[in-house]
Design an enzyme around this catalytic site. Sequence first.
Site, mmCIF file in Angstrom:
data_model
loop_
_atom_site.group_PDB
_atom_site.id
_atom_site.type_symbol
_atom_site.label_atom_id
_atom_site.label_comp_id
_atom_site.label_asym_id
_atom_site.label_seq_id
_atom_site.Cartn_x
_atom_site.Cartn_y
_atom_site.Cartn_z
ATOM 1 N N ASP A 285 46.837 29.750 28.891
ATOM 2 C CA ASP A 285 46.724 30.852 29.676
ATOM 3 C C ASP A 285 46.509 32.565 28.694
ATOM 4 O O ASP A 285 46.039 32.142 28.462
ATOM 5 C CB ASP A 285 48.082 30.662 29.807
ATOM 6 N N ASN A 293 43.213 41.971 36.915
ATOM 7 C CA ASN A 293 43.577 42.510 38.471
ATOM 8 C C ASN A 293 43.656 43.808 38.800
ATOM 9 O O ASN A 293 43.170 43.996 39.769
ATOM 10 C CB ASN A 293 44.810 40.986 38.814
ATOM 11 N N HIS A 298 40.559 41.907 42.637
ATOM 12 C CA HIS A 298 40.492 40.336 41.794
ATOM 13 C C HIS A 298 38.728 39.644 42.096
ATOM 14 O O HIS A 298 38.745 38.856 40.848
ATOM 15 C CB HIS A 298 41.082 39.765 43.592
ATOM 16 N N ASP A 302 38.188 37.482 39.349
ATOM 17 C CA ASP A 302 37.652 36.299 38.702
ATOM 18 C C ASP A 302 36.517 36.080 38.053
ATOM 19 O O ASP A 302 35.754 35.299 37.784
ATOM 20 C CB ASP A 302 36.868 35.861 40.678
ATOM 21 N N GLU A 328 45.851 31.731 36.687
ATOM 22 C CA GLU A 328 44.783 31.920 35.264
ATOM 23 C C GLU A 328 45.063 30.674 34.123
ATOM 24 O O GLU A 328 44.840 30.968 32.948
ATOM 25 C CB GLU A 328 44.926 33.356 34.584
#
Length: 404
Positions: A285, A293, A298, A302, A328
């Site tokens: 993670d 974010n 976003h 990404d 994630e």
Amino acid sequence: MMPLPPGRGAARGDTVELPEADTGPGAAADRPRHAAARHLADAVLSDDPRRRIRLTQWLTSVLVYLGSAAVLWVGSRQGWVYAASFIAWSGFLVVAQLAVYVALRSGWSERLNDPALTAAQIVLGVVAVEWGYVICGPARSVTLLPLLLIFTFGAFSLSWRRILWLTVFALTSLIAVAAALHATRPGTGTWSLDNAELRIDLTNVMMILILLPAISLVAARLSSLRSRLRSQRTRLTAALAEVQRLATHDELTALANRRHMQERLTQEQSRFQRLGHPFSIALIDLDHFKFVNDRHGHGGGDEVLRKFARGASAALRAGDVIARWGGEEFLLLLPDTQAPEAQESVERLLAEIRVLPLEDGVPLTFSAGVTEHRPGETVTETVARADRAMYAAKQAGRNRALRQ
């Protein structure tokens, strides 16, 4: 019905129906003959599939030439074909066909745009037909019939443009041959329609002028359809490959997706049960991803996911598989790996990921839970144990891999 021995095409206890020919009294004697026939066919026609198809087509044309030669031989015996002309015609074809065979069988023709030598063989056929037309006297009309067959071979590999040029060559050369035949014929009135020989040649040429373009048009149409089907097949293959990729890979990171990873985990579990090969997994993670974010949007998040995917793919062993598990989170499968070695691999991966540059200079880190699959448990239970270890790594301060 009888059982096959294990390892000979059936699992233990399976039954298959064997052909009666294999169990007959002559089966043992037939097998060496069949093997010898196969070896002979491979020696003559090659065991390469594409080369074998070309040589089979060549052999078909040779059989047509042999039949034509038999007809001309009968004509030489009847006196309407000179024996010397028949020998010269036959010698030319033997040498030419041997040259074509050597070029096809050796693979030399495969360096050309026309590896089957289809255009060359059509030209050869036109020359043979028109030579036969010259030497066959009153029976020369029948020698033009193979000309109609020759152009059907062009539909298999030639473009319509090449078929067009070969048709023009055949028609113009036939007209030239007929004209030369009459120019060398002695006597007055050679070019008069009262001359029966001229009427025969004019009739033959006009029929070929009608039939050959029509057959060539059909061959060109078939060639165009073949090219279109080949193009459609190529596009369909590419589309199927793309569908397969989308079904098994995550679109954002290009890593395996959760569904594909679940299939791989099931395969590894089956391999573990059958062969006892160990495997480990790690649930990863990314740390502080919500902060990324919130700060970069976003789009920035990404990009971080893609950067991690590229870095992980480059750092892992060839046999390891990493998948985007969700958001994630990523799941790493390490086949033939026990837990201590798996933890070392994940820690090396963490060291590689830390040095990846981010826009604000903050190092990219992750928390991971590592575990080895245990006998008697399901894949779901193994993943759950890795998940607990990953949360323990989060609570211990992140940026680390813990093993359970």
